[in-house]
Enzyme design. Structure first.
Site, PDB file in Angstrom:
ATOM      1  N   CYS A  77      27.159  30.949  39.362  1.00 31.92           N
ATOM      2  CA  CYS A  77      28.299  31.528  38.461  1.00 31.92           C
ATOM      3  C   CYS A  77      27.493  31.891  36.988  1.00 31.92           C
ATOM      4  O   CYS A  77      26.487  32.935  37.315  1.00 31.92           O
ATOM      5  CB  CYS A  77      29.330  30.596  38.407  1.00 31.92           C
ATOM      6  SG  CYS A  77      30.755  31.212  37.567  1.00 31.92           S
ATOM      7  N   HIS A 180      31.205  29.658  43.373  1.00 29.10           N
ATOM      8  CA  HIS A 180      31.056  28.279  43.164  1.00 29.10           C
ATOM      9  C   HIS A 180      30.910  27.693  44.695  1.00 29.10           C
ATOM     10  O   HIS A 180      31.799  27.460  45.355  1.00 29.10           O
ATOM     11  CB  HIS A 180      31.872  27.703  42.599  1.00 29.10           C
ATOM     12  CG  HIS A 180      32.092  28.055  41.081  1.00 29.10           C
ATOM     13  ND1 HIS A 180      31.502  27.191  39.947  1.00 29.10           N
ATOM     14  CD2 HIS A 180      32.924  28.831  40.279  1.00 29.10           C
ATOM     15  CE1 HIS A 180      31.577  27.554  38.860  1.00 29.10           C
ATOM     16  NE2 HIS A 180      32.386  28.643  39.047  1.00 29.10           N
ATOM     17  N   GLU A 182      30.133  24.901  45.542  1.00 29.51           N
ATOM     18  CA  GLU A 182      30.661  23.408  45.535  1.00 29.51           C
ATOM     19  C   GLU A 182      31.995  23.318  45.461  1.00 29.51           C
ATOM     20  O   GLU A 182      32.524  22.239  45.770  1.00 29.51           O
ATOM     21  CB  GLU A 182      29.884  22.941  44.433  1.00 29.51           C
ATOM     22  CG  GLU A 182      30.396  23.129  43.002  1.00 29.51           C
ATOM     23  CD  GLU A 182      30.334  24.453  42.472  1.00 29.51           C
ATOM     24  OE1 GLU A 182      30.586  24.689  41.244  1.00 29.51           O
ATOM     25  OE2 GLU A 182      29.439  25.113  42.982  1.00 29.51           O
TER      26      GLU A 182
END
Length: 202
Positions: A77, A180, A182
């Protein structure tokens, strides 16, 4: 394998840490350059404004360390955006300059920020990516995007209205993901795992 998450005071550290632990990786969160130098690879996370992040990196003495590292490094990001030359966010600010390109604000688009799930379109597969799944949706949250970058360094992009948003970039040992991973479900974890497998091969 040990992965160092660079802690400079701005970043989604815990969510990245938890994702890596689910992939059975040892994680060290630190701003200490000596500790980071002992890691197999590094992750540069980031949430917030570009000028604030660059200031904190400079205060921590991490800018030249990141620029010079030969370890595999993944920027996530804002962490990806910091790897570029300059940003227009708030005020013109020099970045780390690993990649060529400028961070520019979305304009003339109905919805800003670019928030939510979007489909990644792959230009090519980098050396660490051995396969691709059919479902390639990942989670974005950003109001600024990379423009004027070198096309040879663009791995994947997402279309947001009429803007082609660089989603994955690669140059030498540096990789950036604008989204992102994750927080991107199965495919996001798959991409993280593939990058980690590439680290092992190195």
């Amino acid at each position: 394998m040990k992965i160092g998450i660079i802690d400079y005071g701005m970043g989604n550290l815990l969510s990245v840490e938890q994702a890596l632990k689910r992939l059975e990786v040892e994680v060290v969160i630190t701003a200490n350059k000596e500790q980071l130098q002992l890691m197999d690879a590094l992750i540069l996370p980031g949430v917030g404004a570009f000028p604030d992040a660059m200031k904190k990196l400079q205060q921590a003495g991490l800018t030249s360390f990141i620029q010079a590292t030969t370890k595999p490094l993944l920027g996530i990001c804002l962490g990806m955006q910091l790897l570029f030359e300059e940003s227009d966010e708030v005020t013109a600010t020099k970045g780390l300059g690993v990649f060529s390109g400028r961070i520019t604000k979305f304009t003339n688009i109905p919805r800003i920020p670019h928030m939510g799930w979007n489909d990644l379109q792959f230009v090519y597969k980098p050396s660490w990516l051995t396969a691709l799944q059919q479902e390639r949706f990942v989670y974005f949250v950003h109001s600024f995007y990379v423009s004027d970058m070198k096309q040879k360094e663009l791995v994947a992009f997402a279309n947001y209205y009429d803007v082609q948003v660089p989603g994955i970039v690669v140059k030498n040992n540096f990789t950036g993901m604008q989204f992102h991973p994750e927080k991107s479900g199965q495919f996001g974890l798959f991409l993280l795992q593939q990058w980690l497998e590439g680290v092992k091969k190195c």
